[in-house]
Design an enzyme around this catalytic site. Sequence first.
Site, PDB file in Angstrom:
ATOM      1  N   ILE A 137       0.602  -1.202  -0.117  1.00 32.38           N
ATOM      2  CA  ILE A 137      -0.003  -0.004   0.069  1.00 32.38           C
ATOM      3  C   ILE A 137       0.878   0.913   0.024  1.00 32.38           C
ATOM      4  CG2 ILE A 137      -1.628   1.269   1.111  1.00 32.38           C
ATOM      5  CD1 ILE A 137      -2.559  -1.425   2.579  1.00 32.38           C
ATOM      6  N   PRO A 138       1.128   1.794  -1.168  1.00 29.68           N
ATOM      7  CA  PRO A 138       2.276   2.450  -1.589  1.00 29.68           C
ATOM      8  C   PRO A 138       2.161   4.210  -0.806  1.00 29.68           C
ATOM      9  CG  PRO A 138       0.937   2.345  -3.286  1.00 29.68           C
ATOM     10  CD  PRO A 138       0.179   1.783  -2.351  1.00 29.68           C
ATOM     11  N   CYS A 139       2.027   4.382   0.389  1.00 26.86           N
ATOM     12  CA  CYS A 139       1.778   5.597   1.267  1.00 26.86           C
ATOM     13  C   CYS A 139       3.209   6.467   0.889  1.00 26.86           C
ATOM     14  CB  CYS A 139       1.683   5.460   2.724  1.00 26.86           C
ATOM     15  SG  CYS A 139       2.818   4.214   3.470  1.00 26.86           S
ATOM     16  N   HIS A 140       4.300   5.682   0.539  1.00 20.30           N
ATOM     17  CA  HIS A 140       5.615   6.735   0.017  1.00 20.30           C
ATOM     18  C   HIS A 140       5.305   7.483  -0.957  1.00 20.30           C
ATOM     19  CE1 HIS A 140       6.170   2.846  -2.263  1.00 20.30           C
ATOM     20  NE2 HIS A 140       6.911   3.626  -3.066  1.00 20.30           N
TER      21      HIS A 140
END
Length: 179
Positions: A137-140
């Site tokens: 889950i690419p919160c970056h």
Amino acid sequence: MEKLTIFNSMEHRGLVHSPVGVIELKASDHGLRSLIIRPKAGIDPLMDSNIDEGCDKALDHVVEQLQAYFEGNLHRFSISIDWVGWSPFYIGVWRLLQTIPFGKFRSYQQIADFLDQPKSARAIGNANSKNPIPIIIPCHRVIGSNGKLTGYIYGKDIKRQLLYHENRSHFCEQGQLFV
């Protein structure tokens, strides 16, 4: 690896070495529950490169996809996630984060606007900080509206490393963006 029974479901665990550090995985029979990045060797004396890598067989597909991602051969994960215990708002934010393309980024405000909740940018940031499965889950890929690199649960250096991994040419062109 050890298996624990939790509410009539097995918990599967594993450790995987990656360019950003040791990744600890936990999953139920229903999907991945957490991904924790442990610091690289030398940063934390308890977590070094001598850690034995290994996973329950149930996590093989997660490990394969993470390896493909870090090799640059996977741009979108296809992994079941066990959302049990999280609020509908958080789940909605995290599902939206999964639609941000590899190598791209969005601001907290863009995400709030897309959810038709323009005053919720801070709540979006809070959901990001609670993300149990970073990278997948690419919160970056979420930055400030001013184009600056914002906080990341594992620090800005790892966030910068992940963004650079995904789009080196843009990262170089937009170097000021991540000061």
